[in-house]
Design an enzyme around this catalytic site. Structure first.
Site, PDB file in Angstrom:
ATOM      1  N   ASP A 188     -87.797 -84.500   5.139  1.00 51.30           N
ATOM      2  CA  ASP A 188     -87.369 -84.424   3.633  1.00 51.30           C
ATOM      3  C   ASP A 188     -86.070 -83.622   3.995  1.00 51.30           C
ATOM      4  O   ASP A 188     -85.040 -83.582   3.501  1.00 51.30           O
ATOM      5  CB  ASP A 188     -88.321 -83.766   2.926  1.00 51.30           C
ATOM      6  CG  ASP A 188     -89.321 -84.846   2.262  1.00 51.30           C
ATOM      7  OD1 ASP A 188     -89.463 -86.171   3.011  1.00 51.30           O
ATOM      8  OD2 ASP A 188     -89.778 -84.681   1.255  1.00 51.30           O
ATOM      9  N   PRO A 225     -87.725 -87.831  -9.611  1.00 54.99           N
ATOM     10  CA  PRO A 225     -89.110 -87.676  -9.977  1.00 54.99           C
ATOM     11  C   PRO A 225     -90.045 -87.008  -8.847  1.00 54.99           C
ATOM     12  O   PRO A 225     -89.573 -86.940  -7.645  1.00 54.99           O
ATOM     13  CB  PRO A 225     -89.555 -89.280  -9.887  1.00 54.99           C
ATOM     14  CG  PRO A 225     -88.060 -89.959  -9.651  1.00 54.99           C
ATOM     15  CD  PRO A 225     -87.256 -89.307  -9.419  1.00 54.99           C
ATOM     16  N   GLY A 285     -88.512 -86.557  -2.372  1.00 49.21           N
ATOM     17  CA  GLY A 285     -87.653 -85.188  -1.789  1.00 49.21           C
ATOM     18  C   GLY A 285     -87.628 -84.370  -2.850  1.00 49.21           C
ATOM     19  O   GLY A 285     -86.538 -83.491  -2.657  1.00 49.21           O
TER      20      GLY A 285
END
Length: 325
Positions: free
Chosen positions: A164, A113, A119
């Protein structure tokens, strides 16, 4: 002649054809405070991934990047300087010392998503960097990939923490402090998370910028909040290393309250947290920038279906159940 590198993270490769992928991620503890030098913990979510597939292109046409999920085609030679797909390709080619981009098409797809704190941008960039390196007969270490993707993350997030790109490129749980090498650490006992999507975009760059402006205007209370969030991350690492899963739930709940104090939770996230706890979750908190995106809940595996249904009844647009460790 096979130019392809031997690399576990490149799924398939032959001359001018390659496939590579990268996982999503969630932050367990430490979001926002990590930008200010406190520790954070993040883990990969392998149930969702970004995949980049390279194949031969038209001779003389150079490199073309295709974002299949949004119907976007970006010829590298014509792409603007701030295009993240093109930036990833340019940085990778420059780093590898490749003067001319190959005549190839790289198609990117993702089940992660977007704008939800999982991330997505880092995973797409990681997959592109890996497949492009494979395409020119090279490979990148996780550390090299992470450093390249961090530069691209600046386009998405303005002042990214670096978490991330670190957890996505290394594909392992990491304890992260900005400016220090990532520290993968052992998890003595696996645990289960439910990841509930609010369906509301979490604009990381905007939220991080808002927190920064508030901190600049009145640093003392924000420093106290950051200190406590960092202490929770440290305690959580210790609990995970000794297998004390029961300790993680209260830490998540306290972290949620601190994120509320920072102004980065939302009514939707608070409602999902309450629903998860009422259905039997041991703890819950937002993950990522906040004001949307995802809620994570620490759950008894046997109650995954019940808690997932409760989250959807409370407004979650989707629920992913994942095991950590």
């Amino acid at each position: 002649m096979n130019l392809c590198p031997t690399h576990a993270l490149v799924l398939y490769c032959e001359v001018m054809r390659a496939v590579a992928s990268a996982p999503g991620k969630v932050i367990l503890f430490g979001e926002h405070a990590v930008v200010y030098g406190r520790p954070a913990i993040a883990v990969p979510v392998t149930q969702v991934r970004a995949t980049a597939e390279a194949e031969p292109g038209e001779p003389g046409h150079g490199l073309v990047l295709v974002a299949a999920d949004v119907g976007l085609t970006v010829p590298l030679a014509q792409a603007p300087a701030d295009d993240p797909l093109a930036t990833t390709a340019r940085l990778t080619l420059d780093y590898l010392g490749v003067a001319s981009a190959p005549d190839a098409v790289i198609t990117v797809r993702s089940t992660i998503p977007i704008a939800s704190g999982m991330g997505s941008g880092a995973a797409v960039s990681t997959a592109i960097a890996r497949v492009l390196a494979a395409l020119v007969g090279r490979s990148l270490t996780a550390g090299e990939t992470s450093a390249l993707v961090f530069e691209v993350e600046k386009l998405y997030h303005g002042t990214p923490s670096g978490i991330d790109n670190t957890v996505v490129a290394h594909e392992r749980p990491v304890y992260f402090v900005k400016g220090e090498p990532p520290q993968p650490f052992p998890i003595a006992r696996p645990f289960t998370l439910a990841i509930a999507d609010t369906g509301i975009a979490s604009p990381t760059k905007i939220v991080v910028g808002d927190v920064r402006r508030a901190w600049q205007a009145n640093p003392a209370p924000y420093e106290r909040l950051f200190d406590r969030i960092g202490a929770i991350a440290q305690a959580a690492r210790q609990a995970m290393e000794v297998g004390d899963v029961a300790a993680l739930g209260p830490l998540m709940d306290e972290n949620h309250r601190l994120l509320q104090d920072l102004g980065v939770s939302s009514p939707e996230l608070d409602r999902l947290a309450a629903a998860a706890r009422a259905a039997g979750a041991w703890g819950a908190k937002p993950s990522g920038a906040g004001r949307g995106g995802n809620l994570i809940a620490l759950i008894p595996p046997a109650q995954a279906a019940l808690i997932g249904a409760a989250l959807q009844e409370a407004g979650a647009k989707g629920v992913i159940v994942t095991q950590v460790g």
